[in-house]
Design a protein around this motif. Structure first.
Motif, PDB file in Angstrom:
ATOM      1  N   LEU A 138       1.063  -1.272  -0.017  1.00  0.00           N
ATOM      2  CA  LEU A 138       0.190  -0.212  -0.188  1.00  0.00           C
ATOM      3  C   LEU A 138       0.761   1.189  -0.189  1.00  0.00           C
ATOM      4  O   LEU A 138       0.462   2.474  -0.555  1.00  0.00           O
ATOM      5  CB  LEU A 138      -0.891   0.194   1.262  1.00  0.00           C
ATOM      6  CG  LEU A 138      -1.831  -1.285   1.448  1.00  0.00           C
ATOM      7  CD1 LEU A 138      -2.696  -0.948   2.642  1.00  0.00           C
ATOM      8  CD2 LEU A 138      -2.947  -1.162  -0.057  1.00  0.00           C
ATOM      9  N   ALA A 139       2.124   1.036   0.334  1.00  0.00           N
ATOM     10  CA  ALA A 139       2.894   2.312   0.466  1.00  0.00           C
ATOM     11  C   ALA A 139       3.945   2.185  -0.649  1.00  0.00           C
ATOM     12  O   ALA A 139       4.397   3.440  -1.248  1.00  0.00           O
ATOM     13  CB  ALA A 139       3.839   2.257   1.905  1.00  0.00           C
ATOM     14  N   ILE A 140       4.530   0.883  -0.823  1.00  0.00           N
ATOM     15  CA  ILE A 140       5.561   0.714  -1.902  1.00  0.00           C
ATOM     16  C   ILE A 140       5.047   1.136  -3.463  1.00  0.00           C
ATOM     17  O   ILE A 140       5.682   1.711  -4.229  1.00  0.00           O
ATOM     18  CB  ILE A 140       5.978  -0.656  -1.813  1.00  0.00           C
ATOM     19  CG1 ILE A 140       6.680  -0.852  -0.520  1.00  0.00           C
ATOM     20  CG2 ILE A 140       6.902  -0.863  -2.963  1.00  0.00           C
ATOM     21  CD1 ILE A 140       7.307  -2.310  -0.396  1.00  0.00           C
ATOM     22  N   ALA A 141       3.802   0.647  -3.356  1.00  0.00           N
ATOM     23  CA  ALA A 141       3.130   0.927  -4.959  1.00  0.00           C
ATOM     24  C   ALA A 141       3.115   2.599  -4.902  1.00  0.00           C
ATOM     25  O   ALA A 141       3.669   2.829  -6.157  1.00  0.00           O
ATOM     26  CB  ALA A 141       1.852   0.256  -4.917  1.00  0.00           C
ATOM     27  N   ALA A 196      -2.345   5.016   3.427  1.00  0.00           N
ATOM     28  CA  ALA A 196      -0.857   4.765   3.225  1.00  0.00           C
ATOM     29  C   ALA A 196      -0.343   5.514   2.138  1.00  0.00           C
ATOM     30  O   ALA A 196       0.542   6.246   1.937  1.00  0.00           O
ATOM     31  CB  ALA A 196      -0.867   3.313   2.783  1.00  0.00           C
ATOM     32  N   ALA A 197      -1.350   5.681   0.917  1.00  0.00           N
ATOM     33  CA  ALA A 197      -0.894   6.468  -0.245  1.00  0.00           C
ATOM     34  C   ALA A 197      -1.018   8.046   0.291  1.00  0.00           C
ATOM     35  O   ALA A 197       0.083   8.806  -0.399  1.00  0.00           O
ATOM     36  CB  ALA A 197      -1.989   6.397  -1.377  1.00  0.00           C
ATOM     37  N   PHE A 245      12.970  -0.415  -1.788  1.00  0.00           N
ATOM     38  CA  PHE A 245      11.490  -0.331  -1.984  1.00  0.00           C
ATOM     39  C   PHE A 245      11.268  -0.215  -3.430  1.00  0.00           C
ATOM     40  O   PHE A 245      10.159   0.033  -4.009  1.00  0.00           O
ATOM     41  CB  PHE A 245      10.740   0.942  -1.168  1.00  0.00           C
ATOM     42  CG  PHE A 245      11.025   0.773   0.315  1.00  0.00           C
ATOM     43  CD1 PHE A 245      10.630  -0.522   0.813  1.00  0.00           C
ATOM     44  CD2 PHE A 245      11.548   1.822   1.016  1.00  0.00           C
ATOM     45  CE1 PHE A 245      10.817  -0.601   2.064  1.00  0.00           C
ATOM     46  CE2 PHE A 245      11.544   1.637   2.467  1.00  0.00           C
ATOM     47  CZ  PHE A 245      11.243   0.280   2.874  1.00  0.00           C
ATOM     48  N   ASP A 246      12.464   0.074  -4.321  1.00  0.00           N
ATOM     49  CA  ASP A 246      12.353   0.086  -5.814  1.00  0.00           C
ATOM     50  C   ASP A 246      12.024  -1.238  -6.477  1.00  0.00           C
ATOM     51  O   ASP A 246      12.688  -2.222  -6.429  1.00  0.00           O
ATOM     52  CB  ASP A 246      13.446   0.620  -6.268  1.00  0.00           C
ATOM     53  CG  ASP A 246      13.489   1.294  -7.476  1.00  0.00           C
ATOM     54  OD1 ASP A 246      12.479   0.836  -8.444  1.00  0.00           O
ATOM     55  OD2 ASP A 246      14.248   2.114  -8.109  1.00  0.00           O
ATOM     56  N   TYR A 247      10.761  -1.217  -7.032  1.00  0.00           N
ATOM     57  CA  TYR A 247      10.475  -2.500  -7.886  1.00  0.00           C
ATOM     58  C   TYR A 247      11.538  -2.839  -8.913  1.00  0.00           C
ATOM     59  O   TYR A 247      11.850  -4.052  -9.004  1.00  0.00           O
ATOM     60  CB  TYR A 247       9.221  -2.116  -8.480  1.00  0.00           C
ATOM     61  CG  TYR A 247       7.977  -2.022  -7.748  1.00  0.00           C
ATOM     62  CD1 TYR A 247       7.659  -3.115  -6.693  1.00  0.00           C
ATOM     63  CD2 TYR A 247       6.913  -1.231  -8.036  1.00  0.00           C
ATOM     64  CE1 TYR A 247       6.400  -3.040  -6.109  1.00  0.00           C
ATOM     65  CE2 TYR A 247       5.585  -1.347  -7.122  1.00  0.00           C
ATOM     66  CZ  TYR A 247       5.450  -2.240  -6.214  1.00  0.00           C
ATOM     67  OH  TYR A 247       4.416  -2.078  -5.417  1.00  0.00           O
TER      68      TYR A 247
END
Length: 356
Positions: free
Chosen positions: A79-82, A108-109, A221-223
């Motif tokens: 919810l935060a990482i996205a 979170a956003a 946290f970077d995809y």
């Protein structure tokens, strides 16, 4: 004796998977080591991670523009990482408040960037999914909770919007085919439909990800970090991924997502028909938006709620107590729950109504 497990997660796992996982936990394929003892960079582990990713793509039919990665922290972390990865400072993330998890997503956003809440069903205790809303011009993507595990609503059809959909599918991942073209990112933690707690599957449209104006975020946290390292940037949750791989194999062997969808529809119809016909029970969600995964319902005589829970527990039905903030009952019917277990619950509801 094996219970009829309606727990919302961690939840039912196919017996054949449990058996194979138990063998792998003791010793994996003659290696002299438990799978849990193998290095996360061991060839055996890397092969399982690759197979699990391939199975997700195969089951859904994802093309080469999609990447599958495995992360930790559950849906709550995503919810935060996205928004860290997908939301820039010039745009907003659009959300529709459909329940507990949508509320968490909004919070979170909002800690990352701008949020536009398009509609909410909170005033009616989240008994439906709002239909009348307009996407703002500055929306970068639309975040949806595909299935609200706690409140019992589910998007039966995904909306047509001009931006990609980012979907939290934690409780209905791998339960039905999807219109893939609508999604930019999907995430789901494993403990509902495809394994045990500890890992989260993230499916990303790489073309969309690369087109984003990236904000500065920590490497972990970077995809893209996890794409480039094949989910092995740090020590992955190896045993949960192994169990997920076993469940993915089982899902494919059962006939894939079309078969899962048919079975889930049958289970849900059986239970909802009883809820609607039995005068002692009533559904918590409007019919059009009822979840096939988590059926929420109440008893029309509240003083009998604990009595019914004790009654079902005495007959080996577990996990139907509703979430503390919602109350009532919740029967979670994920892929591995057999139709026979739902029939047992329905029969108990009928017997209880005859008595009371």
């Amino acid at each position: 004796m094996k219970k009829h497990n309606f727990n919302p997660g961690p939840a039912t796992i196919p017996p054949s998977v449990l058996e194979e996982a138990a063998h792998g936990l003791l010793e994996y394929r003659g290696s002299g080591l438990s799978f849990a003892e193998l290095s996360h960079r061991a060839p055996q582990v890397m092969a399982v991670v690759e197979e699990a990713s391939t199975l997700v793509k195969t089951l859904y039919g994802f093309g080469d523009q999609y990447e599958v990665i495995w992360m930790q922290g559950g849906a709550s972390a995503q919810l935060a990482i996205a928004p860290m990865n997908l939301l820039d400072e010039e745009h907003s993330v659009a959300l529709i408040n459909t329940g507990y998890w949508a509320t968490k997503a909004i919070k979170a956003a909002g800690e990352i960037g701008r949020v536009a809440v398009l509609a909410s069903s909170e005033q009616s205790r989240f008994d439906h999914i709002p239909k009348n809303w307009t996407l703002p011009a500055d929306a970068q993507y639309l975040h949806l909770i595909s299935n609200e595990t706690i409140d019992g609503t589910q998007w039966q059809e995904y909306p047509d919007v001009a931006v990609p959909i980012v979907a939290d599918m934690t409780s209905d991942f791998l339960t039905r085919p999807l219109p893939l073209e609508k999604f930019g990112l999907i995430f789901a933690s494993a403990q509902k439909n495809f394994g045990i707690a500890g890992c989260t599957c993230v499916v990303i449209n790489k073309d969309w990800l690369h087109a984003r104006k990236k904000r500065a975020i920590p490497t972990i946290f970077d995809y893209q970090t996890h794409i480039e390292t094949q989910s092995l940037y740090h020590t992955a949750p190896t045993f949960p991924i192994y169990v997920a791989c076993l469940v993915l194999r089982w899902t494919l062997a059962q006939g894939g997502l079309a078969v899962m969808a048919q079975r889930n529809a049958e289970k849900a119809a059986l239970l909802y028909n009883e809820i609607d016909e039995n005068p002692l029970f009533t559904g918590s969600v409007q019919s059009a938006d009822r979840s096939l995964m988590n059926a929420c319902f109440r008893i029309t005589k509240p003083e009998l709620e604990e009595v019914f829970l004790n009654f079902t527990g005495q007959h080996d039905v577990v996990g139907i107590k509703g979430f503390p903030t919602v109350g009532g009952f919740r029967a979670s019917m994920y892929n591995a729950l057999p139709l026979e277990s739902v029939q047992v619950l329905v029969d108990l509801m009928r017997d209880f109504a005859k008595k009371y």
